[in-house]
Structure formats: C-alpha cells, structure tokens
Scaffold this active site. Structure first.
Site, PDB file in Angstrom:
ATOM      1  NE  ARG A   1      -4.240  -1.725   1.683  1.00  0.00           N
ATOM      2  CZ  ARG A   1      -4.949  -2.479   2.519  1.00  0.00           C
ATOM      3  NH1 ARG A   1      -4.618  -2.546   3.792  1.00  0.00           N
ATOM      4  NH2 ARG A   1      -5.996  -3.137   2.091  1.00  0.00           N
TER       5      ARG A   1
ATOM      6  CE  LYS B 250     -21.432 -16.273   5.125  1.00  0.00           C
ATOM      7  NZ  LYS B 250     -21.538 -15.396   6.292  1.00  0.00           N
TER       8      LYS B 250
ATOM      9  N   GLY C 203     -10.515  -7.961  -2.732  1.00  0.00           N
ATOM     10  CA  GLY C 203     -10.031  -8.841  -1.679  1.00  0.00           C
ATOM     11  C   GLY C 203      -9.299 -10.103  -2.071  1.00  0.00           C
TER      12      GLY C 203
ATOM     13  N   GLY D 127     -13.570  -3.610  -0.827  1.00  0.00           N
ATOM     14  CA  GLY D 127     -14.951  -3.145  -0.706  1.00  0.00           C
ATOM     15  C   GLY D 127     -15.249  -1.985  -1.637  1.00  0.00           C
TER      16      GLY D 127
HETATM   17  P1  AMP Z   1     -14.859 -13.479  -0.365  1.00  0.00           P
HETATM   18  O1  AMP Z   1     -14.187 -12.649   0.683  1.00  0.00           O
HETATM   19  O2  AMP Z   1     -16.332 -13.412  -0.371  1.00  0.00           O
HETATM   20  O3  AMP Z   1     -14.256 -13.263  -1.739  1.00  0.00           O
HETATM   21  O4  AMP Z   1     -14.590 -14.982   0.044  1.00  0.00           O
HETATM   22  C1  AMP Z   1     -13.312 -15.518   0.077  1.00  0.00           C
HETATM   23  C2  AMP Z   1     -13.313 -16.733   0.925  1.00  0.00           C
HETATM   24  O5  AMP Z   1     -14.220 -17.687   0.398  1.00  0.00           O
HETATM   25  C3  AMP Z   1     -11.969 -17.382   0.969  1.00  0.00           C
HETATM   26  O6  AMP Z   1     -11.461 -17.298   2.274  1.00  0.00           O
HETATM   27  C4  AMP Z   1     -12.250 -18.814   0.570  1.00  0.00           C
HETATM   28  O7  AMP Z   1     -11.577 -19.758   1.378  1.00  0.00           O
HETATM   29  C5  AMP Z   1     -13.749 -18.953   0.757  1.00  0.00           C
HETATM   30  N1  AMP Z   1     -14.318 -20.010  -0.090  1.00  0.00           N
HETATM   31  C6  AMP Z   1     -14.119 -20.176  -1.392  1.00  0.00           C
HETATM   32  N2  AMP Z   1     -14.755 -21.286  -1.833  1.00  0.00           N
HETATM   33  C7  AMP Z   1     -15.352 -21.848  -0.760  1.00  0.00           C
HETATM   34  C8  AMP Z   1     -16.140 -23.013  -0.582  1.00  0.00           C
HETATM   35  N3  AMP Z   1     -16.428 -23.829  -1.600  1.00  0.00           N
HETATM   36  N4  AMP Z   1     -16.601 -23.273   0.662  1.00  0.00           N
HETATM   37  C9  AMP Z   1     -16.310 -22.451   1.680  1.00  0.00           C
HETATM   38  N5  AMP Z   1     -15.563 -21.326   1.573  1.00  0.00           N
HETATM   39  C10 AMP Z   1     -15.091 -21.026   0.362  1.00  0.00           C
END
Ligand code: AMP
Length: 400
Positions: free
Chosen positions: A31, A202, A358, A381
């Site tokens: 950064r 999610k 992220g 974000g």
């Molecule tokens: P995000 O911050 O929403 O981009 O989510 C990233 C996180 O999603 C990472 O830490 C991954 O380990 C998790 N992730 C990716 N695929 C899966 C999965 N199939 N089941 C559970 N967690 C997951």
C-alpha cells in the site's frame, strides 16, 4: 493529475493501512508502494506534503482501561520506511489535528514531508464529523485523495474534508485515477464478450454485484462457496457444502433474470469435495449437484476448470472478484489457479482483465500472476461498490 503544487502546502489522504508484526515491522508495504508515484509527483513540483492515513481500527480495539492503544496503532512505525522510500526524512506529528499539528505544518518548509497521526484516533473520523474535517482542511492549501481503499466511506479525512476545497484546489492522486479509469473501462467501454467471474464464500456478499452484472455482462462464471446456493436453486443435492438457505430463492430469481436477458451463467459442473474443512481432508471429485451427505464442495472440479478456461480464453473483457475455492489450502487451490492462468492467457491474447476485490487479488499475487493481468485493484470493498454502480462518497467529494 493536473494541479500545480509549487509553493503549496499539500494535504493528501493515502491508504497506509499496512500489516505490522508483533514488533511493529511492516510485513507487506504494497500500500505504501502504491501511493509512492503520487507522493513523488507532488514533491517534484516543489511544495511541502502533509500526509494523512488510517491504520487499523484503534477505536474498536481499545485497551482494557478504555484508552487507545497508541503503541499498536501509531503511524510513527511507518516513518523510517517512508523516509527511505521517498528519500526525504519524514517528520511525524503525534496529532492528526490540533495545536501541535498546526504548528508542525506552519514550520514545514518546501520539500519537507510531514506524516500526521492515525486519522482513526479521532472519534469524528469514521462518522465524518464536520468540525474534524474543517480542522483537517485548515492544514493544507490543496487536497489530494489517493486512498481508493476507503473511497466508499464518508469519513472526515476521505470525504468531508474535500468539501472545504474549491474545485481547482482538489484532485485525485495517480492511484485513484488508475482505479477509476480501469473500473470505468469495464463498466462503460468494454470489448465483447465480457465475462465476469464471481466467487468467494457467500452469495449475500455479492448480491449487488450479481444484479449489476446481469445488466452488462455476457457471461457470468460462478465459483467458490456461493456456487452451492445456486446448485440448490436448480434442485441439486449439495451435501454439507456452504449453502445460504435464505438466499436460494434469490439465486433462482437471479438465474431467471439472467436467462431473460440472454446472459449466460456458468456454474461449476463438478467439484472437489472433502469430508471436512481442513487441508488434510479426504477428497474426491463429484458432480456439483450430486454431493453426498458428509462431503462439502471446497473447489471447482476438473470439468468445471476446463469449461471456465474455455469461456475465459474466448473473452475480450474479464472482471474477476472472488476465488473459486478455499485457495488458502493447497488441496483446494487448483480451481483458482486454473482460472488465474486462463485470465492471464486471455490477457496475453489481447483481452482486458481487471482483478478487483479482496481474496482474488490475494490469489493472483500468491500465484505470481499479478503482472499478467491488465489491472489489479487495491480496493476490496471500494471496488466492489464501484462495480455495483454505487457513487462512492470519496469520489463524489472530489468530482462534485
Ligand atoms: P470473499 O471474501 O467473499 O471473496 O470470500 C473468500 C473466501 O471464500 C476465501 O477465504 C475462501 O476460502 C472462501 N471459499 C471459497 N470457496 C469456498 C467453498 N467452496 N466453501 C467455503 N468457503 C469457500
């Protein structure tokens, strides 16, 4: 950047929110490096520089006695490294605003650099307090915002402060300009077909993005944990995979809406399934809509990897947000790796690729592919909200 800074006192907001180890050594200075071109560019004009940044969340992580943990969150830790990077001995003020800060600014000579204390030591920072913003603004003749990572927050130092400067007394820094230019290219000036890859844990975190994408993407690749909510929406069996039961109907609606608009949604045909959420889990490949109870999908499978790679290498614009699996564990990193490689290949063939937000940024860096995509965003974000079509307060405050 267009303003002439010669002889001015330039107040700049950067994002120096760097990770520190237990002895307060900087463990990743990305950064700081990203803000460097702007800082150097401004200094070349012959002016003095007053730098503001936040570091961590000091008011949320106070000491047991209720006081701020100054030792842990002070920006003083950054002074030696910043001095080295700029080739100027950086001065430090233990206040962001106040008598000491005003005095330090008054003493500042041409070519000198002053780093103010963590903006988030002030109660008014995160709620955009007017009085605090006014005091900040009084420190500089002009204001520059180069903190894209906090552009989606209407904080005193990122947004309210800018309202105290006229249109010709404020502008974006080079990093901010690049972030905006690249995101706008995807949103408004993209060659087709445009493929968006959306992954991560999610659906609920990415609803805004998915809705927006249905309006302007040609293809949407869905991977990661969120894919299983979509699988369930299609009547599939997902075993113990991550599913947001309350988002199944929404996933159905998104699928129907995409269909109605002719947008193709690609879900992972198969998955790497595991008997537990652990690096040493027993794994096998299974169809994503027929996962046995006791098993969870933690990565996309080989068939999905091949389909996704094919779509990507035939795309002219690519937007990627979120990993395809639990890439932090080697056993579940192959899907993210394959997608990263396909994005790099498409880029080599002339596609424009933006990795924004992220964990996909972490994945691309971890795989050493950051230089093989067109642009890697620094704002998690902020980039997500920008791509969702929201007007970011930090941007509006400069543009008017
Ligand atoms: P995000 O911050 O929403 O981009 O989510 C990233 C996180 O999603 C990472 O830490 C991954 O380990 C998790 N992730 C990716 N695929 C899966 C999965 N199939 N089941 C559970 N967690 C997951």
């Amino acid at each position: 950047m267009q303003l002439d800074y010669s002889g001015k006192k330039v107040l700049i907001r950067v994002d120096f929110n760097v990770p520190l180890d237990d002895e307060y050594n900087i463990t990743d200075d990305t950064r700081m490096q990203k803000a460097l071109p702007t800082l150097k560019h401004i200094l070349e004009d012959g002016c003095s520089l007053i730098i503001m940044s936040h570091l961590g969340r000091p008011l949320k992580k106070k000491k047991d006695d209720g006081s701020i943990d100054v030792e842990k969150f002070t920006l003083r830790h950054l002074v030696p490294h910043l001095s080295e990077l700029l080739g100027v001995e950086v001065k430090f003020c233990e206040e962001t605003v106040g008598e000491k800060a005003t005095e330090a600014v008054e003493k500042l000579e041409k070519g000198e650099v002053l780093l103010l204390e963590n903006t988030r030591f002030n109660e008014g920072e995160t709620n955009g307090d007017e009085e605090l913003a006014k005091q900040m603004a009084a420190l500089g003749d002009v204001y520059v915002n180069d903190a894209f990572g906090t552009a989606h927050r209407a904080h005193a130092s990122t947004t309210q402060v800018a309202h105290h400067f006229a249109a010709d007394e404020k502008e974006f820094g080079l990093l901010m300009e690049a972030e905006i230019k690249n995101a706008e290219k995807v949103l408004h000036d993209s060659e087709r077909p445009l493929t968006a890859i959306v992954g991560g844990a999610k659906v609920s975190d990415k609803i805004g993005l998915l809705e927006k994408l249905i309006d302007f993407a040609d293809n949407i690749i869905v991977g990661g944990g969120m894919a299983y909510t979509f699988m369930r929406a299609q009547g599939g069996k997902t075993g113990n995979s991550l599913v947001e039961e309350d988002k199944i109907d929404l996933a159905k609606e998104l699928l129907e809406k995409a269909d109605g608009k002719g947008v193709k949604i690609y879900l992972p045909e198969d998955s790497v399934v595991a008997d537990k959420f652990a690096a040493d889990a027993a794994t096998h490949n299974a169809d994503s809509d027929a996962i046995q109870d006791g098993y969870m999908g933690l990565d996309i499978g080989p068939k999905a990897r091949a389909v996704f790679a094919d779509v990507l290498t035939n795309s002219k614009t690519i937007l990627w947000n979120g990993p395809m699996g639990v890439f932090e564990m080697e056993a579940f990193a192959n899907g993210t790796k394959a997608v990263a490689q396909a994005v790099a290949q498409a880029t080599e063939k002339g596609a424009f690729s933006l990795v924004g937000g992220g964990d996909s940024v972490a994945a691309v860096n971890q795989l050493g592919l950051a230089d093989e995509v067109s642009y890697v965003s620094t704002g998690g974000g902020a980039m997500l909200e920008f791509l969702e079509g929201k007007e970011l307060p930090g941007i509006k405050a400069i543009r008017g």
